[in-house]
Design a protein around this motif. Structure first.
Motif, mmCIF file in Angstrom:
data_model
loop_
_atom_site.group_PDB
_atom_site.id
_atom_site.type_symbol
_atom_site.label_atom_id
_atom_site.label_comp_id
_atom_site.label_asym_id
_atom_site.label_seq_id
_atom_site.Cartn_x
_atom_site.Cartn_y
_atom_site.Cartn_z
ATOM 1 N N SER A 1 0.862 -1.187 0.000
ATOM 2 C CA SER A 1 0.000 0.000 0.000
ATOM 3 C C SER A 1 0.889 1.224 0.000
ATOM 4 O O SER A 1 1.954 1.247 0.630
ATOM 5 C CB SER A 1 -0.910 0.023 1.236
ATOM 6 N N GLY B 1 0.774 5.819 -0.717
ATOM 7 C CA GLY B 1 0.130 7.063 -1.112
ATOM 8 C C GLY B 1 1.135 8.190 -1.131
ATOM 9 O O GLY B 1 2.126 8.171 -0.391
ATOM 10 N N GLN C 1 -4.090 8.428 -1.504
ATOM 11 C CA GLN C 1 -3.715 7.025 -1.482
ATOM 12 C C GLN C 1 -3.787 6.460 -2.897
ATOM 13 O O GLN C 1 -4.788 6.623 -3.595
ATOM 14 C CB GLN C 1 -4.637 6.243 -0.552
ATOM 15 N N HIS D 1 -3.520 -0.072 -2.967
ATOM 16 C CA HIS D 1 -4.192 -0.693 -1.826
ATOM 17 C C HIS D 1 -3.916 -2.200 -1.836
ATOM 18 O O HIS D 1 -4.489 -2.942 -2.639
ATOM 19 C CB HIS D 1 -5.704 -0.450 -1.886
ATOM 20 N N ASP E 1 4.317 2.311 2.090
ATOM 21 C CA ASP E 1 3.729 2.613 3.398
ATOM 22 C C ASP E 1 3.514 1.324 4.192
ATOM 23 O O ASP E 1 3.765 1.271 5.396
ATOM 24 C CB ASP E 1 2.394 3.344 3.225
#
Length: 596
Positions: free
Chosen positions: A360, A362, A368, A371, A407
């Protein structure tokens, strides 16, 4: 992390401790610095002794006006001439000795800034203003040279000369003269410091407006074609003139405040000289001083306040240099967001299997992109990333190249987390053909050889042949020595893209990232290049970002992204049979609607 494009502007006071950070540059040439200081002291001693010699010459004539010049002690006249020459000679010799120190400091700082900028992550470079940044670096490195030269050889020597003069006046004349000199100098310095501090805001404003106008000009010239497309030359000129007008106003305020400073300094100097001459004339009249003493006082006042007046200029320039150096040091203090771990080890690609595990990412809390994306590309296989614009395809390539860190989740190459290996080894293992190829303003040969600077000419020519460039290059009058222009503007999009492909062929990495590598080619050239790419990708792990689905039909796996999520994956035939998102994209392209 969000970067401010005006990172260097601040209303804070300049930190004078910056001077301490320059000590290492002096220590590199310790012997030269010590010799320069010795020569400086000799120059000041000679300079201070000149009025004393002049006093004795005048006193000799006053006591014996009828004697001929030849009666004047020859040694005294020779000493006067030697002192005059010595003052200049030792100063020039000092500058020659110290030159290497200042120039080497500029070189060291310029290199440190250059290396630091290349260590910064992509987020910093996307938010920077190139024109303003270049001006900051230029002014900062020049300021370091100025600071080293003038702090050591103007501020300190002038203060030393003031102390010597005060002692001489105290010994030869009376304490009143020494006190007058010290008080006048103290008032002068205090006035200069206070007014210069007040002026600094105008200096900052002028620098800021200078950076803004330069950034505007560079940005406009880099986008020359866009300006022409929309006929906005007049609009660009007006925007540039608006910035120049603000710069003009700031410079005017700077000039007016400088006039106020110079006038105040001149008033203090004139007042001090007047007081000293009145004191000297009074004592000559009552017989307590000789004409020679009067001449010596006058000579000292002229000799002292000329450099002191220059000291005011030097202080202003040093203060401005500190502002400029502060900006460069503040730039170097900005940490890169992507750095090697202390225990980072070289990557061992071993075929280059790539895996994304629940990744994930962003570009900010409010943006973001990916996902929980997961997929695996076995060594030697080809994975195609397809989807509409903004789905996250290019972001996956940037994360693999480690322009950014994920992330959550992890990215591995042959089981090694990319965050745990050195960036140099990671990027050496990946070759990228970007959609928007930017070339250096150099020759075609240089731009191809950039993929491996130590390559032989034969290897460069072979890469050009594989990229179907050789026929184009042979038609050029200067061949491989043809300069491509800034950002490659002298070449077409297809020619630039073929140079980018040749560059990657020359690099010969185990992993390839093709970001729509044939988007700027015509159908005939595209098929030829696709053949070359399939050839070089045959034994390499390949990630192909595709807008035209027809270019990735041969992929071992096709990954379909929507809004940062994997919605489908499989072969071209299997995905068409599934009649899902990929099949819908395929049908849209067949109707000529594109991917959006």
């Amino acid at each position: 992390m969000r970067y401010r494009s005006d990172y260097a502007y601040s209303d804070q006071r300049v930190n004078w401790r910056i001077l301490l950070s320059l000590i290492p540059y002096l220590m590199e040439f310790r012997g030269r610095v010590i010799l320069a200081l010795v020569l400086l002291t000799l120059a000041k001693l000679a300079n201070v002794a000149v009025p004393v010699a002049l006093k004795y010459i005048v006193d000799h004539f006053e006591s014996s006006p009828e004697t001929a010049v030849m009666v004047v002690p020859v040694a005294l006249l020779v000493a006067y001439g030697l002192l005059r020459f010595g003052s200049v000679f030792f100063s020039e010799l000092r500058d020659a000795v110290f030159a290497r120190v200042a120039e080497r400091a500029m070189r060291r700082v310029s290199l440190r800034v250059f290396e630091h900028l290349h260590r910064m992550d992509l987020g910093f470079h996307l938010s920077r203003r190139t024109g303003g940044l270049a001006r900051d670096i230029e002014r900062g490195t020049t300021g370091i040279s100025f600071l080293l030269r003038f702090t050591l050889f103007n501020i300190l020597p002038t203060l030393l000369e003031i102390a010597m003069v005060a002692v001489i006046l105290f010994v030869f004349l009376s304490p009143g003269f020494a006190v007058t000199v010290v008080v006048a100098v103290a008032i002068y310095i205090a006035f200069s410091v206070v007014v210069t501090e007040w002026r600094n805001r105008f200096v900052r404003q002028a620098n800021q407006m200078d950076n803004r106008s330069n950034t505007r000009a560079v940005d406009s010239l880099l986008n020359f074609e866009t300006v022409k497309y929309f006929g906005n030359e007049g609009y660009e000129a007006r925007r540039y003139d608006t910035d120049l007008e603000a710069w003009e106003t700031a410079r005017m305020h700077n000039r007016l405040s400088l006039a106020a400073l110079n006038s105040g300094q001149a008033f203090i100097i004139a007042g001090a000289i007047t007081v000293m001459m009145v004191m000297a004339a009074t004592q000559v009249a009552d017989g307590s001083m000789t004409i020679g003493d009067l001449v010596m006082v006058n000579a000292y006042m002229i000799q002292l306040f000329i450099p002191l007046n220059f000291l005011g200029f030097v202080y202003r320039e040093i203060r401005e240099s500190l502002i400029n150096i502060e900006r460069v040091f503040r730039l170097m203090d900005q940490p890169a967001q992507v750095v090697d771990r202390p225990d980072a080890r070289p990557l061992v690609p071993d075929g280059g299997e790539v895996a994304f595990d629940e990744v994930s990412f962003g570009y900010g809390a409010d943006r973001q992109i990916l996902h929980e994306v997961s997929f695996r590309v076995p060594a030697g296989h080809k994975l195609a990333l397809v989807g509409s614009s903004g789905a996250g395809k290019s972001t996956i390539a940037r994360l693999l190249f480690r322009f950014y860190d994920v992330d959550r989740g992890r990215i591995t190459i042959h089981g090694q987390d990319v965050r745990e290996v050195t960036q140099d080894s990671l990027r050496a293992a990946i070759g990228v053909v970007p959609q928007d190829t930017v070339l250096f303003n150099d020759t075609i040969y240089y731009n191809i050889a950039y993929g491996r600077p130590d390559a032989t000419p034969e290897e460069v020519h072979r890469a050009a042949r594989l990229a179907h460039l050789e026929a184009f290059i042979q038609r050029l009058p200067e061949g491989y020595d043809t300069v491509v222009g800034e950002r490659g503007l002298k070449l077409s999009g297809g020619e630039k893209q073929r140079i980018a492909i040749a560059r990657v062929i020359l690099k010969d990495p185990p992993i390839l990232v093709l970001d729509e590598a044939t988007s700027s080619l015509d159908s005939h050239s595209e098929q030829a290049i696709l053949g070359a790419l399939r050839e070089i990708a045959r034994e390499r792990t390949t990630l192909a970002i595709a807008h035209r689905l027809s270019t990735v039909e041969d992929a071992d796996t096709i990954l379909v992204l929507e809004h940062g999520r994997v919605v489908e994956q499989g072969t071209h035939d299997a995905l068409l049979a599934a009649n899902g998102a990929y099949a819908a994209l395929w049908r849209r392209q067949q109707r000529g609607e594109g991917l959006g």
